[in-house]
Design a protein around this motif. Structure first.
Motif, PDB file in Angstrom:
ATOM      1  N   ALA A 142      21.632  34.442  26.133  1.00 11.38           N
ATOM      2  CA  ALA A 142      22.203  35.691  25.832  1.00 11.38           C
ATOM      3  C   ALA A 142      21.140  36.219  24.793  1.00 11.38           C
ATOM      4  N   ALA A 143      20.071  35.403  24.495  1.00  8.75           N
ATOM      5  CA  ALA A 143      19.256  35.641  23.592  1.00  8.75           C
ATOM      6  C   ALA A 143      19.977  35.910  22.177  1.00  8.75           C
ATOM      7  N   SER A 144      21.141  35.313  21.921  1.00 10.60           N
ATOM      8  CA  SER A 144      21.818  35.497  20.917  1.00 10.60           C
ATOM      9  C   SER A 144      21.397  34.163  19.770  1.00 10.60           C
ATOM     10  N   LEU A 145      20.868  33.385  20.125  1.00  7.53           N
ATOM     11  CA  LEU A 145      20.290  32.147  19.268  1.00  7.53           C
ATOM     12  C   LEU A 145      19.006  31.584  19.629  1.00  7.53           C
ATOM     13  N   ASP A 146      17.992  31.594  18.742  1.00  7.46           N
ATOM     14  CA  ASP A 146      16.741  31.317  19.149  1.00  7.46           C
ATOM     15  C   ASP A 146      16.206  30.447  17.610  1.00  7.46           C
ATOM     16  N   VAL A 147      15.891  29.139  17.990  1.00  4.29           N
ATOM     17  CA  VAL A 147      15.537  27.965  16.952  1.00  4.29           C
ATOM     18  C   VAL A 147      13.845  27.636  17.300  1.00  4.29           C
ATOM     19  N   GLY A 148      13.310  27.278  16.156  1.00  4.02           N
ATOM     20  CA  GLY A 148      11.675  27.126  16.243  1.00  4.02           C
ATOM     21  C   GLY A 148      11.312  26.910  15.069  1.00  4.02           C
ATOM     22  N   ILE A 149      10.001  26.552  15.037  1.00  4.06           N
ATOM     23  CA  ILE A 149       9.179  26.325  13.790  1.00  4.06           C
ATOM     24  C   ILE A 149       8.228  27.511  13.681  1.00  4.06           C
ATOM     25  N   TRP A 150       8.044  27.916  12.353  1.00  4.54           N
ATOM     26  CA  TRP A 150       7.126  29.331  12.119  1.00  4.54           C
ATOM     27  C   TRP A 150       6.412  28.924  10.850  1.00  4.54           C
ATOM     28  N   GLU A 151       5.120  29.262  10.883  1.00  2.00           N
ATOM     29  CA  GLU A 151       4.099  29.082   9.872  1.00  2.00           C
ATOM     30  C   GLU A 151       3.503  30.603   9.497  1.00  2.00           C
ATOM     31  N   THR A 152       3.427  30.646   8.271  1.00  6.88           N
ATOM     32  CA  THR A 152       2.848  31.891   7.924  1.00  6.88           C
ATOM     33  C   THR A 152       1.752  31.811   6.575  1.00  6.88           C
ATOM     34  N   ASP A 153       0.762  32.427   6.557  1.00  2.14           N
ATOM     35  CA  ASP A 153      -0.175  32.526   5.336  1.00  2.14           C
ATOM     36  C   ASP A 153       0.545  33.354   4.242  1.00  2.14           C
ATOM     37  N   PRO A 154       0.135  33.177   3.093  1.00  3.72           N
ATOM     38  CA  PRO A 154       0.500  33.988   1.895  1.00  3.72           C
ATOM     39  C   PRO A 154       0.586  35.418   2.117  1.00  3.72           C
ATOM     40  N   GLY A 155       1.507  36.322   1.544  1.00  2.07           N
ATOM     41  CA  GLY A 155       1.627  37.623   1.737  1.00  2.07           C
ATOM     42  C   GLY A 155       2.797  38.248   1.467  1.00  2.07           C
ATOM     43  N   ARG A 156       2.902  39.327   1.233  1.00  3.11           N
ATOM     44  CA  ARG A 156       4.050  40.284   1.015  1.00  3.11           C
ATOM     45  C   ARG A 156       4.639  40.893   1.923  1.00  3.11           C
ATOM     46  N   SER A 157       5.835  40.866   2.345  1.00  2.00           N
ATOM     47  CA  SER A 157       6.323  41.580   3.458  1.00  2.00           C
ATOM     48  C   SER A 157       8.019  42.114   3.209  1.00  2.00           C
ATOM     49  N   ARG A 158       8.298  43.015   4.000  1.00  2.00           N
ATOM     50  CA  ARG A 158       9.690  43.651   3.959  1.00  2.00           C
ATOM     51  C   ARG A 158      10.524  43.043   5.171  1.00  2.00           C
ATOM     52  N   TRP A 159      11.538  42.592   5.039  1.00  2.00           N
ATOM     53  CA  TRP A 159      12.376  42.087   6.083  1.00  2.00           C
ATOM     54  C   TRP A 159      13.704  43.004   6.072  1.00  2.00           C
ATOM     55  N   ASP A 160      14.340  43.240   7.211  1.00  2.00           N
ATOM     56  CA  ASP A 160      15.603  43.908   7.475  1.00  2.00           C
ATOM     57  C   ASP A 160      16.444  43.200   8.588  1.00  2.00           C
ATOM     58  N   PHE A 161      17.413  42.506   8.135  1.00  2.00           N
ATOM     59  CA  PHE A 161      18.058  41.737   9.296  1.00  2.00           C
ATOM     60  C   PHE A 161      19.290  42.724   9.476  1.00  2.00           C
ATOM     61  N   THR A 162      19.105  44.006  10.295  1.00  2.00           N
ATOM     62  CA  THR A 162      20.082  45.002  10.502  1.00  2.00           C
ATOM     63  C   THR A 162      20.846  44.261  11.813  1.00  2.00           C
ATOM     64  N   ASP A 163      20.019  43.731  12.674  1.00  2.00           N
ATOM     65  CA  ASP A 163      20.985  43.364  14.057  1.00  2.00           C
ATOM     66  C   ASP A 163      21.228  41.715  14.449  1.00  2.00           C
ATOM     67  N   SER A 164      20.535  41.019  13.250  1.00  2.00           N
ATOM     68  CA  SER A 164      20.674  39.473  13.413  1.00  2.00           C
ATOM     69  C   SER A 164      20.397  38.709  12.121  1.00  2.00           C
ATOM     70  N   GLY A 165      20.669  37.616  11.932  1.00  2.00           N
ATOM     71  CA  GLY A 165      20.602  36.933  10.693  1.00  2.00           C
ATOM     72  C   GLY A 165      19.753  35.786  10.981  1.00  2.00           C
ATOM     73  N   GLU A 166      19.453  35.087  10.010  1.00  2.00           N
ATOM     74  CA  GLU A 166      18.428  33.979   9.927  1.00  2.00           C
ATOM     75  C   GLU A 166      18.854  32.865   9.031  1.00  2.00           C
TER      76      GLU A 166
END
Length: 119
Positions: free
Chosen positions: A44-68
């Motif tokens: 039901a796409a209510s649970l996603d699991v994975g590995i994520w990588e990112t370069d340095p930087g500043r970003s804004r996050w808003d977990f309105t509909d889901s958490g992490e």
């Protein structure tokens, strides 16, 4: 059957490359390159699991509909929830961003994490 992912063996070449962008997060400034490997996605796409990588930087996050939930494998960042004090995150940290969390991520060293997104 359990799903096992040997995180130490996952390289950027094994992952999908994509820039950080909405609706996931809003990069503030230059483009931020990211990669990910989805390990599991619920029916039901209510649970996603994975590995994520990112370069340095500043970003804004808003977990309105889901958490992490994240487990930091490598890299460092500072997260600042709106109206709260900054928290420094480093390898080995397990971090929960509950539904409703909003604020900023400042990745200061290339970051690699395991993530679980839930509704």
């Amino acid at each position: 059957m359990a799903i096992v992912c040997r995180t130490g063996a996952v390289t950027r070449a094994d992952q999908t490359h994509t820039p950080l962008e909405l609706p996931l997060a809003d990069p503030l400034g230059a483009d931020i390159a990211t990669t990910y490997l989805e390990v599991f996605s619920g029916k039901a796409a209510s649970l996603d699991v994975g590995i994520w990588e990112t370069d340095p930087g500043r970003s804004r996050w808003d977990f309105t509909d889901s958490g992490e939930v994240i487990y930091v494998i490598s890299g460092r960042m500072t997260v600042t929830e709106d109206g709260k004090e900054p928290q420094h995150i480093e390898p080995g940290d397990l971090v929960v961003f509950p539904v409703g969390w909003a604020g900023f991520w400042e990745v200061t060293e290339p970051l690699k994490k395991v993530y679980v997104i839930f509704e």
